[in-house]
Design a protein around this motif. Structure first.
Motif, PDB file in Angstrom:
ATOM      1  N   MET A 192       0.824  -1.213   0.000  1.00 52.91           N
ATOM      2  CA  MET A 192       0.000   0.000   0.000  1.00 52.91           C
ATOM      3  C   MET A 192       0.857   1.263   0.000  1.00 52.91           C
ATOM      4  O   MET A 192       0.371   2.344  -0.300  1.00 52.91           O
ATOM      5  N   GLY A 193       2.151   1.115   0.313  1.00 50.57           N
ATOM      6  CA  GLY A 193       3.054   2.256   0.267  1.00 50.57           C
ATOM      7  C   GLY A 193       3.287   2.755  -1.145  1.00 50.57           C
ATOM      8  O   GLY A 193       3.579   3.935  -1.361  1.00 50.57           O
ATOM      9  N   THR A 194       3.156   1.878  -2.126  1.00 51.56           N
ATOM     10  CA  THR A 194       3.349   2.269  -3.525  1.00 51.56           C
ATOM     11  C   THR A 194       2.030   2.318  -4.300  1.00 51.56           C
ATOM     12  O   THR A 194       2.008   2.726  -5.454  1.00 51.56           O
ATOM     13  N   TYR A 195       0.941   1.918  -3.660  1.00 50.57           N
ATOM     14  CA  TYR A 195      -0.362   1.888  -4.322  1.00 50.57           C
ATOM     15  C   TYR A 195      -0.837   3.311  -4.597  1.00 50.57           C
ATOM     16  O   TYR A 195      -0.746   4.186  -3.739  1.00 50.57           O
ATOM     17  N   GLN A 196      -1.367   3.540  -5.768  1.00 52.22           N
ATOM     18  CA  GLN A 196      -1.890   4.851  -6.157  1.00 52.22           C
ATOM     19  C   GLN A 196      -3.410   4.811  -6.197  1.00 52.22           C
ATOM     20  O   GLN A 196      -3.987   4.236  -7.111  1.00 52.22           O
ATOM     21  N   TYR A 197      -4.039   5.409  -5.203  1.00 53.84           N
ATOM     22  CA  TYR A 197      -5.493   5.471  -5.155  1.00 53.84           C
ATOM     23  C   TYR A 197      -5.953   6.619  -6.046  1.00 53.84           C
ATOM     24  O   TYR A 197      -5.533   7.753  -5.873  1.00 53.84           O
ATOM     25  N   ASP A 198      -6.811   6.312  -7.011  1.00 57.71           N
ATOM     26  CA  ASP A 198      -7.327   7.318  -7.927  1.00 57.71           C
ATOM     27  C   ASP A 198      -8.842   7.280  -7.874  1.00 57.71           C
ATOM     28  O   ASP A 198      -9.480   6.531  -8.602  1.00 57.71           O
ATOM     29  N   LYS A 199      -9.412   8.077  -6.970  1.00 57.43           N
ATOM     30  CA  LYS A 199     -10.869   8.079  -6.849  1.00 57.43           C
ATOM     31  C   LYS A 199     -11.529   8.836  -7.985  1.00 57.43           C
ATOM     32  O   LYS A 199     -12.729   8.712  -8.194  1.00 57.43           O
ATOM     33  N   GLY A 200     -10.762   9.631  -8.705  1.00 56.13           N
ATOM     34  CA  GLY A 200     -11.346  10.411  -9.782  1.00 56.13           C
ATOM     35  C   GLY A 200     -12.191  11.549  -9.235  1.00 56.13           C
ATOM     36  O   GLY A 200     -12.092  11.912  -8.068  1.00 56.13           O
ATOM     37  N   ASP A 201     -13.029  12.099 -10.061  1.00 58.98           N
ATOM     38  CA  ASP A 201     -13.909  13.208  -9.700  1.00 58.98           C
ATOM     39  C   ASP A 201     -15.198  12.635  -9.115  1.00 58.98           C
ATOM     40  O   ASP A 201     -15.990  12.038  -9.839  1.00 58.98           O
ATOM     41  N   ILE A 202     -15.387  12.805  -7.809  1.00 60.15           N
ATOM     42  CA  ILE A 202     -16.580  12.242  -7.163  1.00 60.15           C
ATOM     43  C   ILE A 202     -17.677  13.293  -6.954  1.00 60.15           C
ATOM     44  O   ILE A 202     -18.587  13.101  -6.170  1.00 60.15           O
ATOM     45  N   SER A 203     -17.600  14.386  -7.703  1.00 57.75           N
ATOM     46  CA  SER A 203     -18.620  15.426  -7.574  1.00 57.75           C
ATOM     47  C   SER A 203     -19.916  15.072  -8.308  1.00 57.75           C
ATOM     48  O   SER A 203     -20.935  15.722  -8.098  1.00 57.75           O
ATOM     49  N   LYS A 204     -19.873  14.045  -9.139  1.00 61.99           N
ATOM     50  CA  LYS A 204     -21.053  13.569  -9.870  1.00 61.99           C
ATOM     51  C   LYS A 204     -21.118  12.059  -9.737  1.00 61.99           C
ATOM     52  O   LYS A 204     -20.106  11.363  -9.864  1.00 61.99           O
ATOM     53  N   ALA A 205     -22.311  11.545  -9.498  1.00 63.68           N
ATOM     54  CA  ALA A 205     -22.495  10.105  -9.327  1.00 63.68           C
ATOM     55  C   ALA A 205     -22.065   9.343 -10.579  1.00 63.68           C
ATOM     56  O   ALA A 205     -21.479   8.266 -10.484  1.00 63.68           O
ATOM     57  N   GLN A 206     -22.312   9.894 -11.746  1.00 61.58           N
ATOM     58  CA  GLN A 206     -21.942   9.217 -12.992  1.00 61.58           C
ATOM     59  C   GLN A 206     -20.432   9.004 -13.082  1.00 61.58           C
ATOM     60  O   GLN A 206     -19.974   8.003 -13.613  1.00 61.58           O
ATOM     61  N   ASN A 207     -19.651   9.939 -12.543  1.00 57.18           N
ATOM     62  CA  ASN A 207     -18.197   9.788 -12.554  1.00 57.18           C
ATOM     63  C   ASN A 207     -17.774   8.585 -11.711  1.00 57.18           C
ATOM     64  O   ASN A 207     -16.827   7.871 -12.061  1.00 57.18           O
ATOM     65  N   ILE A 208     -18.462   8.375 -10.604  1.00 58.87           N
ATOM     66  CA  ILE A 208     -18.157   7.232  -9.733  1.00 58.87           C
ATOM     67  C   ILE A 208     -18.506   5.930 -10.461  1.00 58.87           C
ATOM     68  O   ILE A 208     -17.755   4.961 -10.412  1.00 58.87           O
ATOM     69  N   VAL A 209     -19.643   5.925 -11.136  1.00 62.65           N
ATOM     70  CA  VAL A 209     -20.043   4.741 -11.912  1.00 62.65           C
ATOM     71  C   VAL A 209     -19.008   4.461 -13.006  1.00 62.65           C
ATOM     72  O   VAL A 209     -18.630   3.303 -13.220  1.00 62.65           O
ATOM     73  N   GLU A 210     -18.536   5.499 -13.675  1.00 58.99           N
ATOM     74  CA  GLU A 210     -17.526   5.303 -14.720  1.00 58.99           C
ATOM     75  C   GLU A 210     -16.235   4.731 -14.143  1.00 58.99           C
ATOM     76  O   GLU A 210     -15.617   3.850 -14.749  1.00 58.99           O
ATOM     77  N   LYS A 211     -15.810   5.211 -12.975  1.00 60.69           N
ATOM     78  CA  LYS A 211     -14.608   4.670 -12.323  1.00 60.69           C
ATOM     79  C   LYS A 211     -14.849   3.219 -11.932  1.00 60.69           C
ATOM     80  O   LYS A 211     -13.970   2.365 -12.102  1.00 60.69           O
TER      81      LYS A 211
END
Length: 166
Positions: free
Chosen positions: A65-84
């Motif tokens: 987890m020290g090298t893991y890159q978490y990329d939540k993306g843009d969570i300001s819109k529900a559709q963006n979360i679905v796309e991720k």
């Protein structure tokens, strides 16, 4: 044989996750039940992100987890979360499909900068607990978030109180 069983569950439950994430309206994204909890958007993003851990769990014996890159993306819109979610679930499906199930009993652990943060255990136990059950736990939370904000909950294992069947 283990892989086929996991794959069947994965496909069924990914569809359930998809239904649940698609039920989130933008208006609920900033809501959270208390100061200690994530917002709906953060929780939904975490659910989508769990699918991004499949490759490191299925194909490595040490997940760093020290090298893991978490990329939540843009969570300001529900559709963006679905796309991720869709991006991550596609990669998760590929990791599971390509997995050599002879490694199911390999010892697996999670580390961060050389420190063990998830105790060593057989990979299959991690797959069931860390990936599958962990996801189901957070989906249950998301159901409560949706109900608490007056939104409908999709049926995942049959009709819900929102369906006309009741």
């Amino acid at each position: 044989m283990i892989k086929q069983a996991l794959l069947g569950e994965f496909l069924h439950e990914a569809e359930n996750t998809r239904k649940l994430l698609n039920a989130i309206p933008d208006s609920a994204l900033e809501w959270k039940p208390s100061e200690k909890n994530w917002t709906t958007g953060q929780l939904a993003s975490h659910i989508a992100e769990v699918y991004n851990w499949y490759d490191g769990t299925f194909n490595l014996d040490v997940f760093d987890m020290g090298t893991y890159q978490y990329d939540k993306g843009d969570i300001s819109k529900a559709q963006n979360i679905v796309e991720k979610f869709e991006e991550n679930v596609t990669r998760a499906h590929e990791a599971l499909n390509n997995w050599d199930e002879s490694t199911a009993m390999n010892e697996w652990r999670m580390e961060m900068n050389g420190n063990v943060i998830f105790p060593p255990m057989p990979k299959i136990q991690v797959i069931r607990g860390f990936l599958f059950n962990h996801l189901y736990h957070h989906r249950g939370e998301l159901v409560v978030y949706l109900r608490s904000t007056g939104n409908k909950v999709p049926g995942m294992y049959g009709p819900t109180a929102d369906d006309n069947a009741f």
